[in-house]
Design a protein around this motif. Sequence first.
Motif, PDB file in Angstrom:
ATOM      1  N   GLY A  43       0.777  -1.225   0.000  1.00  0.00           N
ATOM      2  CA  GLY A  43       0.000   0.000   0.000  1.00  0.00           C
ATOM      3  C   GLY A  43       0.811   1.279   0.000  1.00  0.00           C
ATOM      4  N   GLU A  44       2.141   1.208   0.031  1.00  0.00           N
ATOM      5  CA  GLU A  44       2.963   2.408   0.033  1.00  0.00           C
ATOM      6  C   GLU A  44       3.048   2.995  -1.375  1.00  0.00           C
ATOM      7  N   LEU A  45       2.996   4.310  -1.445  1.00  0.00           N
ATOM      8  CA  LEU A  45       3.119   5.019  -2.717  1.00  0.00           C
ATOM      9  C   LEU A  45       4.582   5.073  -3.132  1.00  0.00           C
ATOM     10  N   PHE A  46       4.859   4.894  -4.423  1.00  0.00           N
ATOM     11  CA  PHE A  46       6.217   5.076  -4.919  1.00  0.00           C
ATOM     12  C   PHE A  46       6.186   5.893  -6.203  1.00  0.00           C
ATOM     13  N   TYR A  47       7.341   6.435  -6.566  1.00  0.00           N
ATOM     14  CA  TYR A  47       7.492   7.244  -7.774  1.00  0.00           C
ATOM     15  C   TYR A  47       8.524   6.586  -8.676  1.00  0.00           C
ATOM     16  N   ALA A  48       8.322   6.695  -9.989  1.00  0.00           N
ATOM     17  CA  ALA A  48       9.270   6.137 -10.943  1.00  0.00           C
ATOM     18  C   ALA A  48       9.138   6.878 -12.269  1.00  0.00           C
ATOM     19  N   PHE A  49      10.175   6.778 -13.101  1.00  0.00           N
ATOM     20  CA  PHE A  49      10.115   7.325 -14.447  1.00  0.00           C
ATOM     21  C   PHE A  49       9.512   6.285 -15.388  1.00  0.00           C
ATOM     22  N   ARG A  50       8.685   6.743 -16.300  1.00  0.00           N
ATOM     23  CA  ARG A  50       8.154   5.884 -17.358  1.00  0.00           C
ATOM     24  C   ARG A  50       8.261   6.644 -18.675  1.00  0.00           C
ATOM     25  N   GLN A  51       8.414   5.903 -19.767  1.00  0.00           N
ATOM     26  CA  GLN A  51       8.389   6.529 -21.095  1.00  0.00           C
ATOM     27  C   GLN A  51       6.971   6.998 -21.388  1.00  0.00           C
ATOM     28  N   LYS A  52       6.850   8.197 -21.891  1.00  0.00           N
ATOM     29  CA  LYS A  52       5.537   8.763 -22.169  1.00  0.00           C
ATOM     30  C   LYS A  52       4.861   7.959 -23.290  1.00  0.00           C
ATOM     31  N   PRO A  53       3.621   7.508 -23.087  1.00  0.00           N
ATOM     32  CA  PRO A  53       2.938   6.733 -24.153  1.00  0.00           C
ATOM     33  C   PRO A  53       2.630   7.620 -25.351  1.00  0.00           C
ATOM     34  N   ASP A  54       2.459   6.993 -26.513  1.00  0.00           N
ATOM     35  CA  ASP A  54       2.240   7.739 -27.743  1.00  0.00           C
ATOM     36  C   ASP A  54       1.008   8.624 -27.670  1.00  0.00           C
ATOM     37  N   HIS A  55      -0.063   8.148 -27.011  1.00  0.00           N
ATOM     38  CA  HIS A  55      -1.311   8.927 -26.999  1.00  0.00           C
ATOM     39  C   HIS A  55      -1.170  10.204 -26.179  1.00  0.00           C
ATOM     40  N   ALA A  56      -0.117  10.308 -25.348  1.00  0.00           N
ATOM     41  CA  ALA A  56       0.071  11.507 -24.520  1.00  0.00           C
ATOM     42  C   ALA A  56       0.969  12.538 -25.196  1.00  0.00           C
ATOM     43  N   ARG A  57       1.495  12.213 -26.358  1.00  0.00           N
ATOM     44  CA  ARG A  57       2.386  13.154 -27.051  1.00  0.00           C
ATOM     45  C   ARG A  57       1.565  14.108 -27.910  1.00  0.00           C
ATOM     46  N   PRO A  58       2.019  15.337 -28.036  1.00  0.00           N
ATOM     47  CA  PRO A  58       1.290  16.294 -28.884  1.00  0.00           C
ATOM     48  C   PRO A  58       1.296  15.854 -30.332  1.00  0.00           C
ATOM     49  N   ARG A  59       0.197  16.125 -31.036  1.00  0.00           N
ATOM     50  CA  ARG A  59       0.077  15.714 -32.442  1.00  0.00           C
ATOM     51  C   ARG A  59       0.286  16.917 -33.361  1.00  0.00           C
TER      52      ARG A  59
END
Length: 355
Positions: free
Chosen positions: A339-355
């Motif tokens: 149940g502990e919150l953690f933070y990590a880096f992820r590659q931004k998915p394609d749908h989140a990139r500006p078009r």
Amino acid sequence: MVGRLGTPGATGWTDNVRWTGELCDAPEEGLGASHSGTSPSFPVEGKGCPRVWRQAVDAPRWDVFISYSTKDREQVSHVVNDLESLGFRVWQDASTIGFADRIRDKIDEGIHNSSLLLIFISPRSLRSRWVLNELDAAMLREVSQNKPFVLPVLMGAASTGDLPGDLRGKKYLDLRHGFRRKYDAARANLVATIRVASLSDDQPAASVGPEMVVGDELVRFVVGYDFSQAREERPVPREAIAGLIKDFAESYLDELPEIMATDEMKRAFVERYGRHAIEKAIEFSMDQAKISLTRGLIQPELDSAFFAADTMIAMVQTNAQFIEDDSDDWMIAGFRPNGELFYAFRQKPDHARPR
């Protein structure tokens, strides 16, 4: 990492020893005290102290690896000295490689055991065989682990057109034309970026449940959260909890020293999300710190809740800059099985990139 504290069960590093820490009541040293003679990361007043279980490891951990040309040493040393004054473990050839050490082996070890690599790009470093070799090794690690590791720092007369192919399109720190002035302006974001990288190195690759982008999505989740009372011996009236949290928020905003989030980050968070979001971040963090109001709240638990809320605000503000700069990567938040919150880096998915 020297003197780094976290919520119970967090991990850190000191010298050649790994520790897991919880908070205890009667310190022999102040909260966040260093165990290696360098400055503490978090100079917090209070009754808490790290309770430490130590386990030897083969090599020390480093928060940041410095790749640079020795001809740029004077300016680079300004950054190194500042980061070390904050308690970061910094790998730099001048202070890390001993007289009888094999240089190549020590460099490989440093890159392998660091959370982030700062490569200082100047016309001189681009002609350095050592710097380019370090970049090759660092990019191999970044590709193999599929998460950001290399952060370019432009200085002197460097041009973005001169960047090696591996670095083009990457988010970079621009310290050209006024090195110290620009460093002072960028310092808070750089410090938060290093801390995120150090924290995410200790987290599991998988999370339980959905992952949230650290920003509006995470704040929406926290604002809709209510203190669970899972550890209470009897129900606590909601209005009593709300009053207590308002008092905690006053202390957090007006009295506590900077730990993770700078005063500037706190102000920006309040401007965007409102003071109520600060209160809800503390309320959420009280569950993260496993606080029970009916069994008696002790200072170390409150310190842990403030630290968790402070970390969240720092991460939200840092990731906002990544999103604004259209970085290829962003921070996500998830939950461990406990149940502990953690933070990590992820590659931004394609749908989140500006078009």
